[in-house]
Design an enzyme around this catalytic site. Structure first.
Site, PDB file in Angstrom:
ATOM      1  N   GLU A  40      56.742 147.320 107.624  1.00 24.66           N
ATOM      2  CA  GLU A  40      56.278 148.111 106.486  1.00 24.66           C
ATOM      3  C   GLU A  40      55.908 147.176 105.330  1.00 24.66           C
ATOM      4  OE1 GLU A  40      59.696 150.705 106.010  1.00 24.66           O
ATOM      5  OE2 GLU A  40      59.499 151.347 108.086  1.00 24.66           O
ATOM      6  N   GLU A  71      61.112 153.015 111.744  1.00 25.87           N
ATOM      7  CA  GLU A  71      61.804 151.818 112.218  1.00 25.87           C
ATOM      8  C   GLU A  71      62.001 151.885 113.726  1.00 25.87           C
ATOM      9  OE1 GLU A  71      62.582 153.694 109.625  1.00 25.87           O
ATOM     10  OE2 GLU A  71      62.069 152.313 108.003  1.00 25.87           O
ATOM     11  N   GLN A  93      62.443 146.617 106.423  1.00 24.22           N
ATOM     12  CA  GLN A  93      62.344 146.337 104.983  1.00 24.22           C
ATOM     13  C   GLN A  93      63.689 146.092 104.299  1.00 24.22           C
ATOM     14  OE1 GLN A  93      60.356 149.264 102.093  1.00 24.22           O
ATOM     15  NE2 GLN A  93      58.712 147.905 102.729  1.00 24.22           N
ATOM     16  N   PHE A  94      64.687 146.860 104.679  1.00 27.46           N
ATOM     17  CA  PHE A  94      66.068 146.639 104.231  1.00 27.46           C
ATOM     18  C   PHE A  94      66.970 146.914 105.433  1.00 27.46           C
ATOM     19  CE2 PHE A  94      64.025 147.476 100.188  1.00 27.46           C
ATOM     20  CZ  PHE A  94      64.713 146.666  99.288  1.00 27.46           C
ATOM     21  N   ALA A  95      68.047 146.148 105.571  1.00 25.62           N
ATOM     22  CA  ALA A  95      68.963 146.376 106.696  1.00 25.62           C
ATOM     23  C   ALA A  95      69.482 147.811 106.698  1.00 25.62           C
ATOM     24  CB  ALA A  95      70.128 145.396 106.633  1.00 25.62           C
ATOM     25  N   ASP A  96      69.557 148.394 105.512  1.00 21.21           N
ATOM     26  CA  ASP A  96      70.025 149.775 105.388  1.00 21.21           C
ATOM     27  C   ASP A  96      69.100 150.762 106.111  1.00 21.21           C
ATOM     28  OD1 ASP A  96      71.844 149.312 102.578  1.00 21.21           O
ATOM     29  OD2 ASP A  96      70.140 147.987 102.921  1.00 21.21           O
ATOM     30  N   TYR A  97      67.894 150.326 106.432  1.00 19.92           N
ATOM     31  CA  TYR A  97      66.938 151.219 107.100  1.00 19.92           C
ATOM     32  C   TYR A  97      66.777 150.890 108.573  1.00 19.92           C
ATOM     33  CZ  TYR A  97      66.024 152.166 102.238  1.00 19.92           C
ATOM     34  OH  TYR A  97      66.174 152.483 100.917  1.00 19.92           O
ATOM     35  N   PRO A 100      67.538 154.042 111.977  1.00 19.13           N
ATOM     36  CA  PRO A 100      66.637 154.830 112.842  1.00 19.13           C
ATOM     37  C   PRO A 100      66.179 154.039 114.068  1.00 19.13           C
ATOM     38  CG  PRO A 100      65.981 155.024 110.540  1.00 19.13           C
ATOM     39  CD  PRO A 100      67.040 153.955 110.598  1.00 19.13           C
ATOM     40  N   HIS A 140      70.489 149.929  99.590  1.00 17.62           N
ATOM     41  CA  HIS A 140      69.819 148.620  99.537  1.00 17.62           C
ATOM     42  C   HIS A 140      70.857 147.505  99.444  1.00 17.62           C
ATOM     43  CE1 HIS A 140      66.943 151.528  97.760  1.00 17.62           C
ATOM     44  NE2 HIS A 140      66.040 150.864  98.436  1.00 17.62           N
TER      45      HIS A 140
HETATM   46  C1  LIG Z   1      64.237 154.786 106.582  1.00 19.49           C
HETATM   47  C2  LIG Z   1      63.567 154.102 105.449  1.00 19.49           C
HETATM   48  N1  LIG Z   1      62.651 153.150 105.706  1.00 19.49           N
HETATM   49  C3  LIG Z   1      62.052 152.494 104.692  1.00 19.49           C
HETATM   50  C4  LIG Z   1      62.368 152.774 103.391  1.00 19.49           C
HETATM   51  C5  LIG Z   1      61.726 151.989 102.252  1.00 19.49           C
HETATM   52  N2  LIG Z   1      60.786 152.826 101.518  1.00 19.49           N
HETATM   53  C6  LIG Z   1      61.166 153.518 100.434  1.00 19.49           C
HETATM   54  S1  LIG Z   1      59.963 154.493  99.823  1.00 19.49           S
HETATM   55  C7  LIG Z   1      58.851 153.950 100.996  1.00 19.49           C
HETATM   56  C8  LIG Z   1      57.451 154.482 101.001  1.00 19.49           C
HETATM   57  C9  LIG Z   1      57.416 155.967 101.210  1.00 19.49           C
HETATM   58  O1  LIG Z   1      56.111 156.435 101.016  1.00 19.49           O
HETATM   59  P1  LIG Z   1      55.752 157.971 101.087  1.00 19.49           P
HETATM   60  O2  LIG Z   1      56.515 158.638 102.175  1.00 19.49           O
HETATM   61  O3  LIG Z   1      54.295 158.113 101.130  1.00 19.49           O
HETATM   62  O4  LIG Z   1      56.344 158.565  99.726  1.00 19.49           O
HETATM   63  P2  LIG Z   1      55.907 158.238  98.234  1.00 19.49           P
HETATM   64  O5  LIG Z   1      56.712 157.063  97.807  1.00 19.49           O
HETATM   65  O6  LIG Z   1      54.463 157.970  98.216  1.00 19.49           O
HETATM   66  O7  LIG Z   1      56.283 159.432  97.443  1.00 19.49           O
HETATM   67  C10 LIG Z   1      59.461 153.022 101.840  1.00 19.49           C
HETATM   68  C11 LIG Z   1      58.795 152.339 102.954  1.00 19.49           C
HETATM   69  C12 LIG Z   1      63.334 153.788 103.178  1.00 19.49           C
HETATM   70  N3  LIG Z   1      63.699 154.155 101.946  1.00 19.49           N
HETATM   71  N4  LIG Z   1      63.915 154.433 104.223  1.00 19.49           N
END
Ligand SMILES: Cc1ncc(C[n+]2csc(CCOP(=O)(O)OP(=O)(O)O)c2C)c(N)n1
Ligand SMILES: [Mg+2]
Lengths: 348, 424
Positions: A40, A71, A93-97, A100, A140
């Site tokens: 990502e 993920e 992107q973060f180990a917390d993610y 999945p 995070h």
């Molecule tokens: C499971 C998971 N993976 C990755 C992230 C990191 N992350 C946070 S917001 C984001 C983008 C999300 O985009 P979108 O769904 O389009 O929502 P928007 O921010 O545009 O409202 C990412 C990749 C996360 N929070 N949770």
């Protein structure tokens, strides 16, 4: 650093950990056309921590690409690419993610070699920033390494310096088994002494931030003696290596600090030799305590060094709670917790 | 086995398609290729019509406000002046709140903040179309739900500051609210987990013969997560009384919607494959969002099942305080966006109706700014992040379980000892 294998003798440059990781990816993409980087925001943008900056421009979108936010999909696709013959380096992107992705990691990547009797392998290196100390709140900040060390078939690597980050990442990418490469994000930009109320430092001038530009690797499964000493052995990794080192310095105690670098496979020889020498053992990690990797280390030391131990083994860890946002520094296993444990071990 | 190269001799080499957004920094944004149907032309089926009879709606765009900001066509919700003005006020308050809290983060009063600028209609108009006791399972960008439900700004700010009055006890990252009393589920940092949870809540409500329904939101990027698909499957199988909202603001941090499949079809079309009634809506048109949400709510309440709504909108600002969109997208995308600004459009509409004017708008903006400022001052009295440990250390160990087991009691004792040793 006799264990370091260097092919190209290149001038060392000052790098922070992000730059060292970026350099490792660059070197490996240059050497091996099978290496692909995905995740990502890793492509055009170069990653939310900038670890993949410039790679897409240099190696093209077929080899460095953004992925959908799934993920499980990222790791599943990396298994498939590995089956084709590529060498994927996915970023979570973060180990917390990473949760999945657990099914693809645990049920698939970790067992593919075994269940196909070597017909198929999953030679991926999953990079992911982990650990707290940045006011990231519970999603995070986590340190989930113990979840992966518990799974047979996955290697787990955690660097503590820019120099090690590059050498270990190169070794992990070349390794034919799936490897989790957790990057301690608290020390991306500088070492951390555990005192949150003091100004943060950068890697400038730090000897372990002198990183060769070219190829070198640090073998997986080899620990590093971060500080040689006689009084007690401290087993640690990642951010905690620095917190431990500064605490030991403040206490003026002659501890031997072992930076494990690789949790699986573990450098049991280095651990045994040190504990047999010092007769005392402290284990430090930021992850939660119960069933953490410290429990495994404690069992191993007890099994192998029992008759050499002069005091019970101690563990210093994060508490068994989710990582709190505002009480981050009450949660973090900092200098006071480490000092108390050392005093307890050394009291007689 | 034949050598695969023999089979390939006369075939073109395969190529990998990696999506690329149309504009990058420095490019002039031009959205003239986006098909924007005129307001009022999209038909409005009966709320209980079969999902299969309205598939076109997943590829169209429900719009009510036309270019002169008049409300036209079958989706016109014919709002009373009171409701229209309340939606306008809640959207403006949401924007003022975002401005202030973004600045508070920049001033070092907290660690993090996320704005919903340009997307206010999606949450605010939906909140007005739902019953006040319908259950919301939001993502982190629907602060407008709480503001539209008149939740206390001071309470929200206490959470953002992680201070001693924070009901979440400083445990969560700023903006990860939880407000049970406002029908607002605890926000997770992990994307899309709330979707199947909303479906489960709705299934429970149906199983119990309740009348309340559930609604959930996620970004277009988040539709890639497996949880999105689990939610759609359960919602379809059990005809759950739930509204599944995709907020397509075009960007997911630095990744444009093409990385979630947006190059190939609409996000509303995801629902078609599951046999779920699916609407694609102008998300910057508060009246369209209201009308679509009310339609979906009525459908759910009449046991006709779930609705998936894609809100077509634009993330006018950075992803969060940690983001710099100038690195990856053209700076003029926001102003070139063909669907305008939701607040400006609704304002023009109510002015056109003769129930509002520029003077009252300007007075309201001043009033809202001072309401937000006062709330911030009030909240700051309870502390700001990093200036002292605001919560008793006990709170760190409470709520892990209902009852605290021995090992957490031991760890609490340790923490209290460390606190003393640190002189705190
Ligand atoms: C499971 C998971 N993976 C990755 C992230 C990191 N992350 C946070 S917001 C984001 C983008 C999300 O985009 P979108 O769904 O389009 O929502 P928007 O921010 O545009 O409202 C990412 C990749 C996360 N929070 N949770
Ligand atoms: Mg988005």
């Amino acid at each position: 650093m006799s264990e370091v294998i260097t092919e190209t003798v290149a001038d060392a440059t000052q790098m922070n950990m992000i730059q060292a990781i970026n350099s490792a990816l660059d070197v490996m993409m240059d050497r091996d056309p099978d290496v692909v980087v995905m995740g990502e925001d890793v492509g055009f943008f170069g990653g939310v921590f900038r670890a993949t900056a410039g790679l897409q421009k240099k190696y093209g979108k077929n080899r460095v690409f953004d992925t959908p936010i799934t993920e499980c999909g990222i790791i599943g696709v990396a298994v498939g690419m590995g089956a084709y013959g590529l060498r994927p380096v996915p970023e979570i992107q973060f180990a917390d993610y990473i949760y999945p992705a657990l099914d693809q990691l645990v049920s698939e990547a970790a067992r593919l070699r075994y269940r196909s009797a070597g017909e198929f392998i999953a030679p991926m290196t999953v990079r992911s920033p982990f650990g707290g100390g940045i006011f990231g709140g519970q999603t995070h900040s986590q340190s989930p390494e113990g979840i992966f060390t518990h799974v047979s078939g996955i290697k787990t690597v955690i660097p503590a310096t820019p120099y090690d980050a590059k050498g270990l990442l190169i070794a992990a990418i070349e390794d034919n088994d799936p490897t989790i490469f957790f990057e301690p994000k608290r020390i991306y930009n500088g070492p951390f002494d555990g005192h949150y109320d003091r100004p943060s430092r950068n890697w400038g001038g730090h000897p372990d931030a002198q990183v060769p530009e070219g190829y070198y690797k640090i073998p997986l499964g080899k620990a590093r003696i971060a500080r040689a000493g006689e009084a007690l052995t401290i087993l640690c990794y990642g951010t905690m290596v620095h917190v431990v080192a500064s605490t030991v310095e403040e206490m003026g105690i002659d501890a031997e600090i072992i930076d494990l670098r690789t949790l699986v496979p573990l450098d049991i020889e280095a651990i045994e030799a040190s504990v047999k020498k010092t007769g005392h053992c402290l284990i430090v990690h930021e992850a939660t305590r119960t069933s953490g990797f410290g429990a495994e280390l404690s069992a191993l030391v007890q099994e192998r060094c029992f008759y050499y131990l002069e005091a019970p083994i101690e563990r210093v860890t994060g508490f068994d709670t989710p990582y709190p946002h505002s009480l981050e520094w009450a949660y973090f296993p900092g200098p006071i917790r480490i000092r108390d444990a050392i005093n307890k071990i050394m009291k007689d | 086995m034949t050598d695969h190269r023999d089979n390939q001799r006369n075939m073109p080499p395969l190529t990998l398609h990696v999506p690329e957004p149309k504009f990058r920094p420095g490019d002039v944004a031009d959205f003239s290729d986006i098909d924007v149907p005129a307001a009022g032309v999209t038909p409005r089926p009966d709320e209980t019509a079969a999902a299969g009879s309205m598939r076109d709606l997943a590829y169209g765009l429900v719009r009510v406000l036309d270019d002169e900001a008049r409300a036209v066509g079958p989706w016109n919700p014919n709002l009373s002046p009171d409701v229209a003005l309340k939606i306008l006020r809640s959207m403006a308050l949401t924007r003022a709140f975002d401005e202030r809290m973004f600045r508070a983060q920049r001033q070092g009063k907290t660690s993090f903040y996320m704005k919903c600028t340009g997307e206010e209609a999606v949450a605010v108009a939906a909140a007005h179309a739902l019953a006040s006791d319908d259950m919301c399972f939001p993502s982190y960008r629907q602060q407008g739900l709480l503001i539209a439900r008149d939740w206390s700004l001071v309470d929200m700010m206490n959470q953002i500051y992680s201070n001693r009055a924070d009901r979440m006890k400083g445990r969560q990252l700023p903006i990860m609210y939880s407000v049970r009393d406002a029908g607002f589920f605890s926000i997770s940092g992990n994307l899309t987990t709330q979707w199947p949870q909303a479906v489960g809540w709705a299934m429970a409500s149906a199983a119990r013969g309740d009348t309340r329904i559930a609604a959930t939101w996620c970004g277009e990027g988040s539709t890639a997560e497996g949880d999105f698909h689990s939610a759609c499957t359960f919602a379809s199988v059990y005809r759950a009384p739930v509204i599944l909202n995709i907020v397509n603001n075009q960007w997911a941090i630095s990744s444009f919607s093409g990385f979630a499949g947006g190059e190939n079809t609409t996000f509303a079309a995801r629902g078609v494959g599951y046999g779920i009634a699916s609407l694609r809506v102008d998300g910057n048109d508060a009246l369209a969002v209201y009308a679509a949400t009310r339609w979906a709510a009525d459908r759910a309440r009449s046991n006709a099942g779930p609705t998936l709504i894609e809100h077509f909108t634009y993330r006018a600002e950075g992803h969060s305080t940690s983001d710099d969109p100038g690195q990856y997208r053209s700076a003029d995308e926001g102003s070139a966006w063909p669907l305008g600004d939701p607040i400006a459009r609704l304002k023009a509409h109510v002015i056109g109706l003769g129930i509002w004017d520029e003077e009252r708008q300007a007075a309201m903006d001043l009033e809202l700014a001072s309401i937000v400022k006062d709330a911030a001052r009030e909240a700051e009295k309870n502390g700001i992040l990093g200036h002292g440990m605001h919560q008793p250390f006990e709170t760190m160990f409470e709520d892990v379980f209902e009852d605290m087991p021995w090992h957490l009691k031991e760890q609490l004792d340790m923490a209290l000892g460390e606190k003393k040793a640190a002189g705190l």
